[in-house]
Structure formats: C-alpha cells, structure tokens
Design a protein around this motif. Structure first.
Motif, PDB file in Angstrom:
ATOM      1  N   LYS A 161      -7.789   2.336   4.021  1.00  0.00           N
ATOM      2  CA  LYS A 161      -8.016   3.273   2.900  1.00  0.00           C
ATOM      3  C   LYS A 161      -9.350   3.996   3.079  1.00  0.00           C
ATOM      4  CE  LYS A 161      -5.372   0.977  -0.799  1.00  0.00           C
ATOM      5  NZ  LYS A 161      -5.446   0.142  -2.018  1.00  0.00           N
ATOM      6  N   ARG A 162     -10.350   3.237   3.514  1.00  0.00           N
ATOM      7  CA  ARG A 162     -11.683   3.823   3.715  1.00  0.00           C
ATOM      8  C   ARG A 162     -11.624   4.908   4.792  1.00  0.00           C
ATOM      9  NH1 ARG A 162     -16.568   0.289   5.981  1.00  0.00           N
ATOM     10  NH2 ARG A 162     -17.867   2.053   6.552  1.00  0.00           N
ATOM     11  N   PHE A 169     -10.755  -6.113  11.397  1.00  0.00           N
ATOM     12  CA  PHE A 169     -10.337  -6.792  10.166  1.00  0.00           C
ATOM     13  C   PHE A 169      -9.976  -8.247  10.469  1.00  0.00           C
ATOM     14  CE2 PHE A 169      -6.611  -4.719  12.030  1.00  0.00           C
ATOM     15  CZ  PHE A 169      -5.662  -5.728  12.042  1.00  0.00           C
ATOM     16  N   GLN A 226      -5.509  -8.039   3.852  1.00  0.00           N
ATOM     17  CA  GLN A 226      -6.149  -7.342   2.733  1.00  0.00           C
ATOM     18  C   GLN A 226      -7.337  -6.506   3.231  1.00  0.00           C
ATOM     19  OE1 GLN A 226      -5.203 -10.690   2.712  1.00  0.00           O
ATOM     20  NE2 GLN A 226      -3.368 -10.042   1.602  1.00  0.00           N
ATOM     21  N   GLU A 227      -8.099  -7.081   4.156  1.00  0.00           N
ATOM     22  CA  GLU A 227      -9.244  -6.351   4.709  1.00  0.00           C
ATOM     23  C   GLU A 227      -8.759  -5.146   5.521  1.00  0.00           C
ATOM     24  OE1 GLU A 227     -13.458  -7.194   7.042  1.00  0.00           O
ATOM     25  OE2 GLU A 227     -11.819  -8.640   7.290  1.00  0.00           O
ATOM     26  N   VAL A 264      -6.105  -3.301   4.877  1.00  0.00           N
ATOM     27  CA  VAL A 264      -5.754  -2.235   3.926  1.00  0.00           C
ATOM     28  C   VAL A 264      -7.018  -1.582   3.370  1.00  0.00           C
ATOM     29  CG1 VAL A 264      -4.653  -1.714   1.698  1.00  0.00           C
ATOM     30  CG2 VAL A 264      -3.492  -3.202   3.352  1.00  0.00           C
ATOM     31  N   HIS A 265      -8.003  -2.406   3.042  1.00  0.00           N
ATOM     32  CA  HIS A 265      -9.281  -1.886   2.528  1.00  0.00           C
ATOM     33  C   HIS A 265      -9.919  -0.921   3.539  1.00  0.00           C
ATOM     34  CE1 HIS A 265     -13.309  -1.778   0.797  1.00  0.00           C
ATOM     35  NE2 HIS A 265     -13.787  -2.172   1.958  1.00  0.00           N
ATOM     36  N   LEU A 266      -9.959  -1.324   4.809  1.00  0.00           N
ATOM     37  CA  LEU A 266     -10.588  -0.486   5.840  1.00  0.00           C
ATOM     38  C   LEU A 266      -9.745   0.756   6.146  1.00  0.00           C
ATOM     39  CD1 LEU A 266     -11.753  -3.327   8.271  1.00  0.00           C
ATOM     40  CD2 LEU A 266     -13.248  -1.825   6.919  1.00  0.00           C
ATOM     41  N   TRP A 295       0.843  -1.207   0.000  1.00  0.00           N
ATOM     42  CA  TRP A 295       0.000   0.000   0.000  1.00  0.00           C
ATOM     43  C   TRP A 295       0.879   1.258   0.000  1.00  0.00           C
ATOM     44  CZ3 TRP A 295      -2.993   2.139   4.801  1.00  0.00           C
ATOM     45  CH2 TRP A 295      -3.794   3.237   4.411  1.00  0.00           C
TER      46      TRP A 295
END
Length: 346
Positions: free
Chosen positions: A300-301, A289, A293-294, A296-298, A190
C-alpha cells in the motif's frame, strides 16, 4: 575441453536459466559443453557411460546434491556450483550432507552466489574452505518488444483498464519451497478493499500434488490469478509492465526474478530470508516483509508513494549494474574452468 555439465533443467526455472548462461560463457571460451539434465540419470554408472560416449575430459555440476553426487569417482576433474536448496535445505539431512561433503572433497572448485551462501557451506563442510569462490549471478534481460500487455491481462481474466491497475507479479515454479500461497489470503482481502490491485502468480507446474492445492486456493481468492510458464522474453515483458515483483519463498539461493526486476526498473517486495536480504536492502533496493500483513502494509505504501518507488527503482538498477555484471560472471567462469585442465593429480 569437452565438458559434461549436469544441472536440473526443468524449463524456465532459476537453475535452468543459470545453466544456459554458464554454458554460453564456457562455449564462448572455445569449450564444448554437453549440458544434461541431472534428473535423467539414476546412478554414477550411467554418467560413466556418458563420459565415455561423449569423450568428456572434465565436468561441472549445478546443485551439489542433484548434480554433484553423480560426478564422483569418474577420474575426471570437476567443479560444482551451489544451487541454493543444496545449502539451504539438503544440508540439513544427514545422509545428503555426507554425500555433498564427499563431492566437495573431490571437486576442484565450488561457486557460491553470495558471501552468506559461502559461509553456510564452510560451516557445513570446513574442509572445502580454500576452494569456494563467490560469483553472483550475471543478469541480462531481453523483453519481447512485440508483447501485448492488454492481451496478457485478458488472458489473466483481469478486465479493467490497464491505466489504473496495480499488478503484483509472483514468479515461481509451483513447489512448496517457493510458498506461493503465503500472501494469497491477505492479498485477497486487500483486493476486496481496492479492486484495482491484483496478484498474478506465474510459473511452471513443478510439483503436481502441490499445484492442485495452489489452483484450488487461487480459484477461491478474489484478485489472485495463476498463469502458466512462458518464454523468457515474454516473461521479461510482463515484468516490465507490472507494478512490482514479489518473492515469498521460504528459502532462496539468489532469485534471478528479483534481479531481473531490478534490471527492468520494477520495484521488488521480498520475504525477509537470508537469500533475499543479501540482495534487497530494505527501503533502498526494495522492500522486505516478514509476514503477509507487513507485505500488504508495504505494498500500500509503495502504491501511494511514487517518490519511494522511484528511489527503489533507481537504486535497484544501479545495484544490478554494480554487482551482477554479465561480463564479470563470464570472466570468472572462463578462469575457473582452467582449474579443470591437466591431470587429476594436479
């Protein structure tokens, strides 16, 4: 009363901080509290000598196995506080489980930080049902007002302007149960996309062999930094200045770092394990999380959604105020310690 208090006192670890706080509560009620590191003693006979030398009338142990087992058979009343790994990890080893069951038979009371910890203990040791109390950790944060954030960034070799940075802070002693490497590869990827995000792992070198592994991995990972332990007030100042606090542990009793972040109005991203999920309600008091991967997704959100960040921060602060009151914790321990007064036959 003169109380012997056994705990694992590795500096700046969760149990050490809890022990210092509980000691302050007991001393405020007029007791003399002799706090000793459980790792300094090999056998109950050494404790027997200490009890005699210090003229202790009662005792308390933080961590059922490491501290509690040393208090058996001394004919002085004692209580225990579950540390987290005793219920989550040590209970799975038959020999340790048996020892801890015996400790609970002799203890006058036991304190669990959460309802789920109490339930787990009652499943393991049904005979202890009537003597386990739930008292969550009381939180009080004291950030150093004179702390220089820019100096900290330089020390962390983060040479960017503080305005545009998003620092994710993972506070943990370097040992396997804290799993500090869990997010390193995903975070590093990321960072290569977005060079203003950094993961800073901060804490004492607890396990020397594992520390070498952590250092080697962090050295190779872009956007990840490792910083040694620091005084509590400075740590609280770092938390206050960072973007979010991260917890990636395999197992937790009750993470003080998460609660302190909430108190300091900083959002929390925590691995979805029972100890964390007991405090962090997803999208309410923090984000949970289940894999890197989850995470990083959260993350970023969270970076792109200031409204979500604000909501989490407000709810987290309120949660700590409601359920982790320092004063309530003080009252509980001052009441429970009275169960140690009077003869062993009570």
């Amino acid at each position: 009363m003169r109380l012997l208090f056994l705990a694992v006192l590795r500096p700046h670890t969760g149990n050490a901080v809890t022990a210092q706080r509980v000691r302050a509560h007991l001393e405020a009620a007029g007791h003399v509290c002799i706090l000793k590191d459980a790792f300094d003693f090999e056998s109950p006979s050494e404790i027997a000598n200490l009890i005699l030398a210090e003229n202790c009338e009662a005792a308390l142990a933080l961590h059922l196995y490491r501290g509690g087992r040393l208090l058996q058979g001394h004919r002085i009343p004692f209580g225990v506080i579950f540390g987290g790994t005793d219920v989550n990890e040590d209970a799975n080893q038959a020999e340790k489980n048996t020892v801890m069951g015996r400790v609970l038979e002799e203890a006058r009371f036991a304190v669990a930080f959460t309802e789920s910890m109490k339930e787990m203990a009652q499943v393991q040791w049904p005979h202890a049902k009537g003597k386990i109390y739930v008292q969550s950790q009381g939180i009080a944060t004291t950030p150093n007002a004179a702390f220089n954030w820019n100096t900290f960034l330089q020390r962390s070799e983060i040479n960017q302007s503080a305005d545009n940075l998003h620092i994710f802070l993972l506070i943990c002693g370097l040992r396997q149960v804290k799993d500090p490497l869990y997010l390193v590869d995903a975070f590093s990827e990321w960072h290569q996309e977005e060079p203003n995000v950094y993961l800073v792992i901060l804490g004492p070198e607890v396990d020397p062999v594992f520390t070498r592994e952590v250092k080697a991995n962090v050295k190779r990972a872009a956007g990840v930094r490792l910083i040694g332990e620091m005084p509590q007030e400075d740590l609280h100042a770092v938390v206050k200045n960072c973007f979010a606090v991260v917890n990636s542990s395999v197992s937790e009793g009750m993470s003080a770092a998460i609660l302190e972040a909430m108190d300091l109005e900083v959002p929390v991203l925590a691995r979805n394990i029972p100890g964390n999920a007991a405090m962090v309600k997803h999208e309410v008091t923090g984000l949970l999380f289940s894999n890197p991967q989850e995470f990083v997704h959260l993350a970023k959100r969270l970076v792109s959604d200031p409204a979500l960040e604000k909501e989490i921060v407000v709810n987290g602060k309120e949660y700590v105020r409601m359920y982790h009151s320092w004063q309530v914790e003080r009252d509980t321990y001052q009441q429970l310690i009275r169960k140690l007064e009077g003869s062993t036959e009570d």
